[in-house]
Write a protein that holds these residues in place. Structure first.
Motif, PDB file in Angstrom:
ATOM      1  N   LEU A 180       4.163   7.712 -13.528  1.00 28.39           N
ATOM      2  CA  LEU A 180       4.517   7.000 -12.306  1.00 28.39           C
ATOM      3  C   LEU A 180       5.426   5.819 -12.611  1.00 28.39           C
ATOM      4  CD1 LEU A 180       1.075   7.127 -10.500  1.00 28.39           C
ATOM      5  CD2 LEU A 180       3.142   8.344  -9.861  1.00 28.39           C
ATOM      6  N   PHE A 217      -6.743   6.876  -7.908  1.00 34.06           N
ATOM      7  CA  PHE A 217      -6.497   5.438  -7.736  1.00 34.06           C
ATOM      8  C   PHE A 217      -7.790   4.679  -7.490  1.00 34.06           C
ATOM      9  CE2 PHE A 217      -1.888   4.858  -7.333  1.00 34.06           C
ATOM     10  CZ  PHE A 217      -1.504   6.171  -7.474  1.00 34.06           C
ATOM     11  N   ARG A 221       0.826  -1.200   0.000  1.00 36.88           N
ATOM     12  CA  ARG A 221       0.000   0.000   0.000  1.00 36.88           C
ATOM     13  C   ARG A 221       0.866   1.258   0.000  1.00 36.88           C
ATOM     14  NH1 ARG A 221      -5.282   1.025   0.870  1.00 36.88           N
ATOM     15  NH2 ARG A 221      -5.878  -1.026   1.575  1.00 36.88           N
ATOM     16  N   ALA A 222       1.998   1.165   0.692  1.00 32.34           N
ATOM     17  CA  ALA A 222       2.887   2.325   0.767  1.00 32.34           C
ATOM     18  C   ALA A 222       3.311   2.770  -0.630  1.00 32.34           C
ATOM     19  CB  ALA A 222       4.114   1.996   1.615  1.00 32.34           C
ATOM     20  N   GLU A 223       3.495   1.793  -1.513  1.00 33.50           N
ATOM     21  CA  GLU A 223       3.903   2.135  -2.865  1.00 33.50           C
ATOM     22  C   GLU A 223       2.824   2.977  -3.565  1.00 33.50           C
ATOM     23  OE1 GLU A 223       5.350  -1.071  -5.800  1.00 33.50           O
ATOM     24  OE2 GLU A 223       6.648  -1.138  -4.037  1.00 33.50           O
ATOM     25  N   ASN A 224       1.583   2.525  -3.424  1.00 32.45           N
ATOM     26  CA  ASN A 224       0.483   3.277  -4.037  1.00 32.45           C
ATOM     27  C   ASN A 224       0.302   4.639  -3.393  1.00 32.45           C
ATOM     28  OD1 ASN A 224      -0.261   1.480  -6.006  1.00 32.45           O
ATOM     29  ND2 ASN A 224      -1.663   0.369  -4.675  1.00 32.45           N
ATOM     30  N   THR A 225       0.438   4.674  -2.075  1.00 36.48           N
ATOM     31  CA  THR A 225       0.290   5.949  -1.384  1.00 36.48           C
ATOM     32  C   THR A 225       1.356   6.930  -1.858  1.00 36.48           C
ATOM     33  OG1 THR A 225      -0.650   4.858   0.528  1.00 36.48           O
ATOM     34  CG2 THR A 225       0.253   7.044   0.880  1.00 36.48           C
ATOM     35  N   PHE A 226       2.557   6.411  -2.037  1.00 37.07           N
ATOM     36  CA  PHE A 226       3.619   7.277  -2.540  1.00 37.07           C
ATOM     37  C   PHE A 226       3.273   7.799  -3.936  1.00 37.07           C
ATOM     38  CE2 PHE A 226       7.739   7.440  -4.942  1.00 37.07           C
ATOM     39  CZ  PHE A 226       8.110   8.686  -4.460  1.00 37.07           C
ATOM     40  N   SER A 227       2.751   6.932  -4.802  1.00 32.85           N
ATOM     41  CA  SER A 227       2.349   7.380  -6.133  1.00 32.85           C
ATOM     42  C   SER A 227       1.274   8.459  -6.037  1.00 32.85           C
ATOM     43  CB  SER A 227       1.791   6.215  -6.950  1.00 32.85           C
ATOM     44  OG  SER A 227       2.765   5.234  -7.125  1.00 32.85           O
ATOM     45  N   ALA A 228       0.320   8.220  -5.144  1.00 32.08           N
ATOM     46  CA  ALA A 228      -0.765   9.190  -4.991  1.00 32.08           C
ATOM     47  C   ALA A 228      -0.219  10.535  -4.512  1.00 32.08           C
ATOM     48  CB  ALA A 228      -1.806   8.664  -4.012  1.00 32.08           C
ATOM     49  N   PHE A 273      -4.272   9.919   2.414  1.00 29.49           N
ATOM     50  CA  PHE A 273      -3.339   9.572   3.472  1.00 29.49           C
ATOM     51  C   PHE A 273      -3.367  10.580   4.605  1.00 29.49           C
ATOM     52  CE2 PHE A 273      -1.298  12.048   0.229  1.00 29.49           C
ATOM     53  CZ  PHE A 273      -0.754  13.081   0.965  1.00 29.49           C
ATOM     54  N   ASP A 297      -5.683   4.277  -0.636  1.00 23.91           N
ATOM     55  CA  ASP A 297      -4.300   4.510  -1.048  1.00 23.91           C
ATOM     56  C   ASP A 297      -4.038   5.997  -1.179  1.00 23.91           C
ATOM     57  OD1 ASP A 297      -3.673   1.876  -1.213  1.00 23.91           O
ATOM     58  OD2 ASP A 297      -4.129   1.701  -3.347  1.00 23.91           O
ATOM     59  N   GLN A 298      -5.068   6.687  -1.598  1.00 21.07           N
ATOM     60  CA  GLN A 298      -4.888   8.074  -1.974  1.00 21.07           C
ATOM     61  C   GLN A 298      -5.062   9.034  -0.815  1.00 21.07           C
ATOM     62  OE1 GLN A 298      -6.638   8.755  -5.627  1.00 21.07           O
ATOM     63  NE2 GLN A 298      -6.143  10.911  -5.711  1.00 21.07           N
ATOM     64  N   LEU A 304       3.373   3.556   6.824  1.00 20.62           N
ATOM     65  CA  LEU A 304       2.621   2.308   6.715  1.00 20.62           C
ATOM     66  C   LEU A 304       3.237   1.212   7.578  1.00 20.62           C
ATOM     67  CD1 LEU A 304       0.075   1.726   5.006  1.00 20.62           C
ATOM     68  CD2 LEU A 304       1.246   3.744   4.239  1.00 20.62           C
ATOM     69  N   LYS A 360      -0.506   4.202 -15.067  1.00 21.44           N
ATOM     70  CA  LYS A 360       0.686   4.638 -14.330  1.00 21.44           C
ATOM     71  C   LYS A 360       1.771   5.099 -15.296  1.00 21.44           C
ATOM     72  CE  LYS A 360       0.073   2.409  -9.893  1.00 21.44           C
ATOM     73  NZ  LYS A 360       0.577   1.435  -8.923  1.00 21.44           N
ATOM     74  N   ALA A 374      10.054   8.115  -1.258  1.00 21.77           N
ATOM     75  CA  ALA A 374       9.052   7.105  -0.901  1.00 21.77           C
ATOM     76  C   ALA A 374       9.261   6.591   0.519  1.00 21.77           C
ATOM     77  CB  ALA A 374       9.108   5.942  -1.885  1.00 21.77           C
ATOM     78  N   PRO A 422       6.376   7.801   3.359  1.00 25.83           N
ATOM     79  CA  PRO A 422       5.116   7.046   3.352  1.00 25.83           C
ATOM     80  C   PRO A 422       5.319   5.571   3.705  1.00 25.83           C
ATOM     81  CG  PRO A 422       5.650   7.870   1.147  1.00 25.83           C
ATOM     82  CD  PRO A 422       6.554   8.554   2.119  1.00 25.83           C
ATOM     83  N   LEU A 423       6.448   5.000   3.286  1.00 26.56           N
ATOM     84  CA  LEU A 423       6.704   3.601   3.633  1.00 26.56           C
ATOM     85  C   LEU A 423       6.770   3.439   5.146  1.00 26.56           C
ATOM     86  CD1 LEU A 423       7.480   0.673   2.911  1.00 26.56           C
ATOM     87  CD2 LEU A 423       9.853   1.408   2.987  1.00 26.56           C
TER      88      LEU A 423
END
Lengths: 241, 235, 283
Positions: C52, C83, A215-222, C91, C88-89, B47, C47, B40, B43-44
């Protein structure tokens, strides 16, 4: 249990009342000062006074009794253990050198006062934090902490943790139910059942971790899509021009 | 195992804040530095922090009695993200626990961060690292990290309690320490064993299904063929 | 053409070929649907065109300019990406904080940030939720909040990955109507992915079918769905009403000049048959 407490406290802090409307920075400052006074100053009158004050506040904002009891009872229980321990400990440590009954009684009294002080300190500090958490949503608290120069990084991780705990919790509980339906958590009073339950638990932990990682990967993309530049917590308390 | 708010006398509460903050500063510096290179990362960590906090709230079954207990999560966090960063995650977890469950507290936050965060992370990470150096398998090294990490937290917390107990005289610190050790033994010894079991189990499971994560986090090296190979075979 | 994609290839590090030479272009202002079964590469494609993921081969142009000429900031002021999983979005702890994230990163003044937050939330119809923590939102509200977060960047194009997934029928309609509104009123180019074929003819100006990393078909809904066998070969199907008309034509010898794709078209067709005036519709 744990979840309910978390959700209830969180939900109560979202309500609208005089204390939730108060600036979070003021509440943080007051709580810290009150705690410092309770812990730092001698005697039990001040803790008692602050406990009375916080109790009045908790009554005023109408917190369900169950919540207050749930939060207060374990520390109070602990406090009582400490209280007994202190009385006994003091007596025990001195009894070695003392033989006179009269003196022994006096020391017992000292332990009693000390025990009472500690008990009251525990109760009143718990009630201070209870007041803070029942009137201040976590994000407000986080922004206040940034204002007080707590490192941004810590607050940012705090806010992400707070946000995603709810998501991971739901995911984790779904996995746990799926495991339970396939007998992942048998009666663990017998060794075989216990082994299975420990196995299921560690699998569940690993799965939640893996999902969080992905999920962290997607959150980072977002975040990237919206111009993330390494700063997450934003700009609360910056006055508009 | 956390020290309850109000228990420590003022000077010790402050002293532990000071001691912990040195290590936390290092953790904060590390995170900031890494975020500048890899955006990144933050955010990592958010989580991972949420996952570790969730893990610390899970009931783990205590044998024979049929009851359950809660793991600390620090050893596994230290293994996954390194000891100093895991200390920062401990600050976050302890703060949330104090706010939501009245476990620990604010005046004792410094002390609790020191024992659970600093001592727990350093021991957990150190044991894991030494274990791996000595050629132990991933699961065994993580198991030992969990057990010893928890024991170290238990020892240091007892020590802090003995030192910071109000009205204590210097000559009785040792005695108080031993008393606290004895007092918490029945709950802490089984808990350490359980922490070890779930830590080992968890790391082993991740290595089995997603070795790429452990490689990315630097827990496994790409050259750790045996580990990944085993994982492939077990699929 | 607002987006032009030429021969884009993408392979994941584990060797999975997600895109194998995709050609794709859409003009500005349209409502485009990318139709594809699960695993067809929709998310990967999105993406890639939002920068991305970096394709190993192929050219992408936005508003006629090659991709690499854009800075991230320039790019994300033009393209917004929503997304599939709003969790995910979103946060940030509250809706308002989350929507403010983009504008703050654009270094707008605090006044402008709060204006944009308010405007965006009003556009998606949840201005009252501004101070709500995200975890108190329903799934549909989360989707709206996620869209608002992207709207606050004022993009020309919004790309949405399965915006209707996980919503109940009313929720699907509301989200689709919101997207149509953004397309018609705000003149935002919409590109969305779905595998819900029944949605397509109702909303799309143009559709693409993505299958196994290739664009299989492209055109208006009528053009694409006329290629019945190709559509079915891509693990998709015709819209239900089209299928019904097909059966009516084959088994019951009803006159079907042109396959109806919506309920309205089907009604006309049936009425024409009932009234015996076969030539009255379709022309």
């Amino acid at each position: 249990m744990v979840k309910e407490s978390y959700l209830m406290v969180d939900a109560l802090a979202q309500r609208d009342n005089t204390f939730t409307r108060m600036d979070a920075r003021v509440k943080v400052l007051l709580s810290v000062l009150a705690l410092a006074a309770v812990v730092g100053l001698p005697g039990f009158k001040l803790p008692l006074f602050i406990f009375a004050l916080t109790s009045a506040l908790i009554l005023a904002i109408r917190v369900p009794f169950k919540i207050v009891a749930g939060r207060m009872l374990p520390p109070v229980f602990l406090g009582i253990v400490v209280f007994l321990f202190m009385a006994l400990f003091h007596q025990g440590s001195q009894v070695f050198s003392l033989e006179m009954l009269g003196l022994e009684l006096k020391i017992y009294g000292e332990g009693l006062i000390l025990g009472t002080t500690v008990l009251l300190r525990i109760i009143s500090s718990v009630s201070i934090l209870l007041c803070l958490s029942l009137t201040t949503p976590v994000h407000e608290l986080g922004y206040a902490l940034i204002w007080f120069h707590i490192p941004r990084v810590i607050v940012e991780i705090l806010l992400l943790t707070y946000r995603y705990l709810f998501v991971l919790w739901d995911e984790g509980m779904r996995i746990r139910q799926a495991q339970a339906m396939r007998l992942g958590y048998p009666d663990w009073r017998n060794p075989a059942g216990w082994k299975k339950a420990v196995n299921s638990t560690s699998t569940l932990m690993a799965m939640v971790f893996i999902r969080a990682y992905d999920r962290a990967e997607n959150t980072f993309s977002a975040m990237q899509i919206r111009g993330y530049n390494g700063d997450i917590a934003g700009q609360r308390y910056k006055k508009t021009a | 195992m956390h020290i309850q708010d109000g228990f420590l006398v003022g000077k010790w509460a402050v002293a532990w804040y000071g001691a912990a903050s040195v290590f936390i500063a290092k953790g904060v510096y590390d995170i900031t530095w890494r975020t500048q290179k890899v955006m990144a990362y933050k955010p990592l960590l958010g989580l991972v922090s949420a996952a570790v906090f969730f893990i610390s709230l899970l009931p783990i079954p205590v044998p024979v009695t049929g009851t359950s207990s809660h793991p600390a999560g620090t050893p596994v966090a230290a293994i996954l993200v390194g000891p100093f960063v895991s200390m920062v995650l401990a600050v976050v977890a302890l703060l949330l626990q104090a706010l939501f469950f009245a476990h620990g507290g604010l005046s004792t936050l410094g002390a609790n961060v020191f024992s659970m965060g600093v001592v727990g992370s350093l021991t957990g990470f150190g044991v894991f690292w030494l274990g791996r150096k000595a050629g132990l398998s991933l699961g065994i090294a993580a198991f030992l990290a969990g057990v010893l990490g928890d024991l170290a937290v238990y020892l240091s917390t007892s020590f802090q309690l003995a030192l910071g107990m109000p009205g204590i005289h210097d000559q009785s610190v040792l005695k108080a320490f031993l008393t606290f050790l004895a007092l918490f033994m029945p709950t802490q010894l089984p808990l350490a064993l359980l922490e070890g079991l779930v830590t080992g189990g968890m790391v082993k499971y991740i290595a089995k299904v997603r070795p790429d994560i452990l490689i990315k986090l630097g827990v496994l090296r790409e050259t750790d063929e045996g580990e990944s190979q085993n994982a492939e075979n077990q699929k | 053409m607002i987006i032009e994609v030429h021969q884009v290839q993408y392979t994941y590090s584990d060797g999975t070929k997600a895109l194998e030479g995709v050609d794709f272009e859409i003009p500005g202002g349209q409502f485009t649907i990318l139709l594809g079964p699960n695993g067809s590469g929709k998310t990967t494609f999105f993406k890639v065109i939002t920068g991305l993921l970096n394709p190993e081969q192929g050219d992408i142009k936005i508003e006629g300019r090659p991709f690499r000429e854009f800075s991230r900031e320039e790019l994300y002021k033009r393209i917004g990406f929503v997304f599939q999983d709003p969790n995910d979005q979103l946060f940030a702890p509250t809706v308002g904080d989350d929507v403010a994230f983009g504008p703050i990163n654009l270094k707008l003044s605090p006044d402008e940030v709060s204006n944009r937050v308010r405007e965006s939330l009003e556009m998606v119809g949840i201005p009252h939720l501004i101070n709500k923590p995200v975890h108190y939102l329903s799934y549909g509200q989360k989707k709206r909040a996620a869209i608002a977060g992207v709207l606050a960047m004022k993009p020309d194009i919004i790309i949405l990955d399965e915006p209707t997934a996980g919503l109940d029928p009313a929720g699907v309609r509301e989200i689709m109507e919101l997207l149509v509104k953004l397309n018609k009123k705000e003149k935002i180019t919409i590109l969305m992915a779905t595998h819900d074929v029944d949605l397509v003819p109702l909303y799309a100006d143009r559709i693409f079918i993505l299958h196994m990393g290739h664009i299989l078909l492209a055109g208006t809904p009528a053009e694409v769905f006329s290629q019945k066998e190709t559509v079915r070969g891509a693990q998709l199907r015709l819209p239900r009403v089209a299928h019904l008309a097909e059966i009516l034509a084959k088994r019951d010898h009803m006159a079907v000049a042109e396959l109806p794709l919506t309920i309205g078209e089907a009604r006309k067709m049936i009425l024409a048959n009932v009234n015996g005036d076969v030539n009255a519709y379709g022309s």
